[in-house]
Scaffold this motif. Structure first.
Motif, PDB file in Angstrom:
ATOM      1  N   ALA A  17      -5.044   6.309  -2.502  1.00  0.00           N
ATOM      2  CA  ALA A  17      -4.469   5.107  -1.902  1.00  0.00           C
ATOM      3  C   ALA A  17      -4.178   4.139  -3.038  1.00  0.00           C
ATOM      4  O   ALA A  17      -5.066   3.838  -3.845  1.00  0.00           O
ATOM      5  CB  ALA A  17      -5.441   4.488  -0.909  1.00  0.00           C
ATOM      6  N   LEU A  58       0.845  -1.196   0.000  1.00  0.00           N
ATOM      7  CA  LEU A  58       0.000   0.000   0.000  1.00  0.00           C
ATOM      8  C   LEU A  58       0.871   1.233   0.000  1.00  0.00           C
ATOM      9  O   LEU A  58       1.830   1.327   0.773  1.00  0.00           O
ATOM     10  CB  LEU A  58      -0.906   0.007   1.238  1.00  0.00           C
ATOM     11  CG  LEU A  58      -1.647   1.323   1.537  1.00  0.00           C
ATOM     12  CD1 LEU A  58      -2.660   1.652   0.444  1.00  0.00           C
ATOM     13  CD2 LEU A  58      -2.326   1.248   2.905  1.00  0.00           C
ATOM     14  N   ARG A  59       0.542   2.188  -0.872  1.00  0.00           N
ATOM     15  CA  ARG A  59       1.132   3.524  -0.830  1.00  0.00           C
ATOM     16  C   ARG A  59       0.026   4.501  -0.449  1.00  0.00           C
ATOM     17  O   ARG A  59      -0.900   4.749  -1.213  1.00  0.00           O
ATOM     18  CB  ARG A  59       1.731   3.900  -2.182  1.00  0.00           C
ATOM     19  CG  ARG A  59       3.062   3.220  -2.455  1.00  0.00           C
ATOM     20  CD  ARG A  59       3.768   3.823  -3.649  1.00  0.00           C
ATOM     21  NE  ARG A  59       3.228   3.328  -4.908  1.00  0.00           N
ATOM     22  CZ  ARG A  59       2.919   4.091  -5.940  1.00  0.00           C
ATOM     23  NH1 ARG A  59       3.048   5.404  -5.864  1.00  0.00           N
ATOM     24  NH2 ARG A  59       2.455   3.560  -7.056  1.00  0.00           N
ATOM     25  N   TYR A  60       0.135   5.036   0.770  1.00  0.00           N
ATOM     26  CA  TYR A  60      -0.867   5.992   1.243  1.00  0.00           C
ATOM     27  C   TYR A  60      -0.269   6.836   2.358  1.00  0.00           C
ATOM     28  O   TYR A  60       0.341   6.287   3.272  1.00  0.00           O
ATOM     29  CB  TYR A  60      -2.113   5.273   1.766  1.00  0.00           C
ATOM     30  CG  TYR A  60      -3.175   6.221   2.261  1.00  0.00           C
ATOM     31  CD1 TYR A  60      -4.062   6.815   1.371  1.00  0.00           C
ATOM     32  CD2 TYR A  60      -3.262   6.547   3.608  1.00  0.00           C
ATOM     33  CE1 TYR A  60      -5.030   7.695   1.828  1.00  0.00           C
ATOM     34  CE2 TYR A  60      -4.222   7.435   4.070  1.00  0.00           C
ATOM     35  CZ  TYR A  60      -5.103   8.002   3.181  1.00  0.00           C
ATOM     36  OH  TYR A  60      -6.044   8.890   3.624  1.00  0.00           O
ATOM     37  N   PRO A  61      -0.426   8.136   2.337  1.00  0.00           N
ATOM     38  CA  PRO A  61      -1.038   8.874   1.227  1.00  0.00           C
ATOM     39  C   PRO A  61      -0.071   9.027   0.058  1.00  0.00           C
ATOM     40  O   PRO A  61       1.098   9.345   0.253  1.00  0.00           O
ATOM     41  CB  PRO A  61      -1.374  10.226   1.849  1.00  0.00           C
ATOM     42  CG  PRO A  61      -0.364  10.389   2.951  1.00  0.00           C
ATOM     43  CD  PRO A  61      -0.073   9.005   3.459  1.00  0.00           C
ATOM     44  N   ASP A  62      -0.570   8.823  -1.131  1.00  0.00           N
ATOM     45  CA  ASP A  62       0.194   9.051  -2.353  1.00  0.00           C
ATOM     46  C   ASP A  62       0.221  10.547  -2.624  1.00  0.00           C
ATOM     47  O   ASP A  62      -0.689  11.278  -2.197  1.00  0.00           O
ATOM     48  CB  ASP A  62      -0.487   8.304  -3.506  1.00  0.00           C
ATOM     49  CG  ASP A  62       0.261   8.454  -4.816  1.00  0.00           C
ATOM     50  OD1 ASP A  62       1.310   7.811  -4.968  1.00  0.00           O
ATOM     51  OD2 ASP A  62      -0.203   9.230  -5.672  1.00  0.00           O
TER      52      ASP A  62
END
Length: 264
Positions: free
Chosen positions: A23, A14-18
Motif C-alpha cells: 500500500a 493511496l495506491r492499493y493494491p500496488d
C-alpha cells in the motif's frame, strides 16, 4: 485514490493494491511520519474488518525530502499474527473493485464521524477480550451506529436501535446471516443489562438469564450485524453484502446451533 484528511493528518493519495503488493501513500507536500501513521492505521483496520482477521504491518519504507528511501523501524502496529489467510470470497469487502473509492472515502470519514465504531470493530479482532467485555463494547457500538448512522433519536430505547439495524439491513441480508433477529435482540438486551447492572450471568433473572454459550453467540451475531451495517453505510453494494452475509453465516452459525440466536 484520494483519501480525505483524518484527525491531524492531511489528505493523501493511496495506491492499493500496488503491483508489488504494498500500500503506497503519497502526499503532494512533505508531511510528518505521524500523519502517515494515521492513514496507515485506518487502512490496516479496514483490511482487518474486511478479512475478519487481524492484519499486521510487516514493513514500512518512506521517501524523505531528499528523495532517499529509508526503512522505518518501530512502527509495526501489531506484529504478524500467523493466522491462515481466507479465500477472497469470504471477505466482507474487497479493495480493488469498482466501489473501492466510495468505500475508502466512507471508511475514512467514519473514523471521525462514527468514532469509536470502526476502531472497536477492528480492536476486537486484534485483541479479543473476555466475552463480557466484547459484548458490552459491541452493545455500545450498536447503539452508536443506530443513533449516528440510522437516525434513531437519543430518547428512544436501546431496543429501538437494534430494531433499526435489522430494518436497515433488510430481510434478505439478515436471513442470509442465519441470525434470529428476535432472539438476538432479546439476548443482547438481557446480556447488556446483566453486565451493566446485575453482574453476568445472573441465573436468578428467570428467562432473561443469558448463559455462557448464549453470550458467545450474542457477541458473534452482534459483530456480524454491526459490521454489515457499517459496510452498507460506507457504500458496499447489495450484491457484495449478500455474499458477505452468507459467508459469515457459514463461518459462525454452526458454532452456535445449541442456542436460539442462530438458525440452522
Amino acid at each position: 485514490m484520494g483519501l480525505p484528511a483524518l484527525e491531524s493528518a492531511r489528505a493523501m493519495a493511496l495506491r492499493y493494491p500496488d503491483p508489488s503488493g504494498a500500500a503506497i501513500f503519497e502526499s503532494t507536500t512533505p508531511v510528518t511520519l505521524e500523519e502517515f501513521d494515521i492513514h496507515l492505521a485506518a487502512l490496516q483496520d479496514l483490511l482487518s474488518v474486511a478479512e475478519d482477521t487481524p492484519v499486521g504491518r510487516l514493513h514500512l519504507e518512506a521517501v524523505d525530502t531528499a528523495g532517499r528511501t529509508v526503512v522505518i523501524h518501530g512502527h509495526e502496529r501489531f506484529p504478524p499474527f500467523e493466522k491462515p489467510t481466507r479465500k477472497p470470497i469470504e471477505f466482507l469487502l474487497r479493495l480493488g473493485a469498482e466501489y473501492t473509492p466510495t468505500v475508502l472515502d466512507g471508511w475514512w470519514r467514519a473514523r471521525a464521524d462514527l468514532r469509536p465504531v470502526p476502531q472497536i470493530l477492528a480492536g476486537i479482532l486484534y485483541q479479543p477480550g473476555y466475552v463480557e467485555s466484547s459484548v458490552i463494547a459491541l452493545a455500545a457500538v450498536a447503539q452508536r451506529t443506530a443513533r449516528a448512522r440510522l437516525g434513531v433519536p437519543h430518547e428512544h430505547t436501546f431496543r429501538h436501535g437494534l430494531q433499526a439495524i435489522i430494518s436497515y439491513l433488510g430481510p434478505r441480508v439478515v436471513t442470509a446471516t442465519k441470525v434470529n433477529p428476535g432472539e438476538w435482540e432479546d439476548h443482547l438486551v438481557w446480556a447488556r443489562n446483566d453486565i451493566a447492572h446485575e453482574g453476568a450471568p445472573d441465573s436468578s433473572a428467570g428467562e432473561r438469564f443469558v448463559s455462557d454459550d448464549e453470550s458467545r453467540a450474542v457477541r458473534d451475531a452482534t459483530r456480524i450485524l454491526v459490521s454489515l451495517t457499517m459496510a452498507k453505510s460506507i457504500g458496499v453494494p447489495a450484491t457484495v453484502l449478500d455474499r458477505a452475509a452468507e459467508r459469515l453465516a457459514v463461518r459462525y452459525s454452526t458454532r452456535h446451533w445449541g442456542t436460539t440466536i442462530f438458525l440452522h
